[in-house]
Design a protein around this motif. Sequence first.
Motif, PDB file in Angstrom:
ATOM      1  N   GLU A 125       0.834  -1.204   0.000  1.00 31.50           N
ATOM      2  CA  GLU A 125       0.000   0.000   0.000  1.00 31.50           C
ATOM      3  C   GLU A 125       0.862   1.245   0.000  1.00 31.50           C
ATOM      4  N   GLY A 126       0.485   2.173  -0.856  1.00 38.73           N
ATOM      5  CA  GLY A 126       1.231   3.422  -0.935  1.00 38.73           C
ATOM      6  C   GLY A 126       2.331   3.401  -1.977  1.00 38.73           C
ATOM      7  N   LEU A 140       3.558   5.656  -5.044  1.00 38.45           N
ATOM      8  CA  LEU A 140       2.323   5.592  -5.823  1.00 38.45           C
ATOM      9  C   LEU A 140       2.129   6.866  -6.641  1.00 38.45           C
ATOM     10  N   LEU A 141       2.528   7.983  -6.066  1.00 38.01           N
ATOM     11  CA  LEU A 141       2.386   9.268  -6.740  1.00 38.01           C
ATOM     12  C   LEU A 141       3.767   9.860  -7.003  1.00 38.01           C
ATOM     13  N   LEU A 162       1.608  15.127 -10.787  1.00 37.84           N
ATOM     14  CA  LEU A 162       1.101  16.451 -10.419  1.00 37.84           C
ATOM     15  C   LEU A 162       1.204  17.444 -11.566  1.00 37.84           C
ATOM     16  N   VAL A 175      -4.410   9.580  -3.617  1.00 38.38           N
ATOM     17  CA  VAL A 175      -4.976   8.339  -4.160  1.00 38.38           C
ATOM     18  C   VAL A 175      -5.378   7.462  -2.998  1.00 38.38           C
ATOM     19  N   GLN A 195      -6.650   3.880  -1.605  1.00 35.46           N
ATOM     20  CA  GLN A 195      -6.719   2.456  -1.905  1.00 35.46           C
ATOM     21  C   GLN A 195      -7.597   1.780  -0.866  1.00 35.46           C
ATOM     22  N   ALA A 196      -7.357   0.496  -0.678  1.00 35.09           N
ATOM     23  CA  ALA A 196      -8.269  -0.278   0.165  1.00 35.09           C
ATOM     24  C   ALA A 196      -8.345   0.258   1.590  1.00 35.09           C
ATOM     25  N   ARG A 197      -7.190   0.474   2.192  1.00 36.20           N
ATOM     26  CA  ARG A 197      -7.214   0.789   3.630  1.00 36.20           C
ATOM     27  C   ARG A 197      -6.577   2.135   3.951  1.00 36.20           C
ATOM     28  N   SER A 198      -6.163   2.887   2.951  1.00 34.47           N
ATOM     29  CA  SER A 198      -5.503   4.152   3.256  1.00 34.47           C
ATOM     30  C   SER A 198      -5.504   5.058   2.037  1.00 34.47           C
ATOM     31  N   VAL A 244      -2.967   7.901   0.065  1.00 39.46           N
ATOM     32  CA  VAL A 244      -1.603   8.409  -0.061  1.00 39.46           C
ATOM     33  C   VAL A 244      -1.669   9.771  -0.731  1.00 39.46           C
ATOM     34  N   LEU A 252       0.463  13.360  -2.110  1.00 35.66           N
ATOM     35  CA  LEU A 252       1.699  14.014  -2.511  1.00 35.66           C
ATOM     36  C   LEU A 252       1.382  15.464  -2.839  1.00 35.66           C
ATOM     37  N   ARG A 287       4.865  14.211   1.569  1.00 35.60           N
ATOM     38  CA  ARG A 287       4.138  12.943   1.399  1.00 35.60           C
ATOM     39  C   ARG A 287       3.561  12.514   2.729  1.00 35.60           C
ATOM     40  N   GLN A 322       0.545   9.444   4.425  1.00 35.18           N
ATOM     41  CA  GLN A 322      -0.400   8.349   4.228  1.00 35.18           C
ATOM     42  C   GLN A 322      -1.301   8.288   5.443  1.00 35.18           C
TER      43      GLN A 322
END
Lengths: 272, 174
Positions: A83-84, A109-110, A115, B48, B50-53, B55, B57, B91, B93
């Motif tokens: 994740e991430g 992920l980003l 951006l 963005v 996702q399932a549990r978090s 993220v 930027l 960044r 999360q």
Amino acid sequence: MSSRASGCTRVILFTLALSGTLRAQGTLSGTVTAPSGAVVPNAKVSLKRIADGLTTETRTDSGGSYKVPDLRPGDYELSVAAEGYRPSTVTVTMVAGVNQTNDVQLRPLLSLEDLGFSAAQTRGSAEEQARLDKRSHMLKVHQRLGLITAIPLAATVITGTFAGGRATTSTTRDVHAVLGSLTAGLYFTSASFAIFAPKIPGTRVHGPIRLHKALAWIHGPGMILTPVLGAMAFAQRSRGERVHGIASAHSVVAVVTAAAYGASILSVSLKF
Amino acid sequence: MTFLLLSALTLIQTPSQWVLDSSTLRFHVSHPLHQVDGVSHAARGRGVCQARSCVFLIAVPIKSFDSGDSNRDLHMLQTTRGGQFPIVTVRTQLPEGATRSDTVYADLEIEFAGQTAHYARVPFHVVMDGDEARVSGTIPATISDFKIDRPTLLTIPIKNEIPVYVESTWHREK
């Protein structure tokens, strides 16, 4: 007897075959990390054998490490997801009996491209940084020399009040002239650092620095004119004459120059 | 440096993206002779989920900060190694259910002047309005965190603390 012997033979042969197979298998292990170098625990690691699609899954431990044993020789698709981070997929070839290590660094992920920043906007330039460094260094010297110059400048102005008039001595005039020369020397040295400091393209000049630069158009010419007029006045007094003509403007020009210089220092030191 | 927050419960459970619409970032520098604020409206950000978090930027060019004095801004650019590292990034999360209140506590990873610093549990105030979120807070940044030499004026250095005030507006993309 013969059946027992053939049974033993089959066991032996099977064991030999099995050990040969095991010796041909290998272990794939490695560490999963983030771009910062930090380990990524609990990342999902999938290993798919390309030949038949057989997939083995595991997860990284608290130290970001994974281990997949008992792999037959062949090509595998190693996929790592967390994740991430963006999923990562690479091809790994296992060789008979060889344990391999494959470390994986995940990408965020980003990214800045997501951006809308172009590579040119995000890419730094050592050349530009060097230009900025040189500019800052030269302006720092300009600032320090400029402050130091204020001392003999003030002393010159003070001694100037005693250097004019009929009752003054040549010693007083000499001291005033020496201080004036020292002031001029320091002034033009300081000015040269400001004038020749690198310019940064694309910069819109605004703020107190505009006043500071504008005042230079007063004290700059004044610093040229003042010693010229002063030399003329010095010569007249040395001949026993009264200071007259254009030389008599020396003190006024000097005071205006000194005032502009002081205002120039204050314009970038204090907030008005 | 901009940082955005979203009400975790609302948006994390649904796969979605968040986009930064507008922002004001203001850093504050203290000196005995001057109090300086540098402001930027040029931050860009995306989140963005996702399932549990989720993220996030956020990035802003260092050149975009304006303190009202171009000479000072160029000096700031040089001191913060902006020629080599022109972008500041943040960044973070947020785990699922990070908060159900109006205040979210976020762990930030900030890249600035070629260094990376971490700030734990930075509080941000969040106001949700449908698919729009307004986020505000203060990042307690310091010069020493990023190994920057403290600039001086008349030989007196500025204070180490350079708090960054953040106000931002985001919308959710479906």
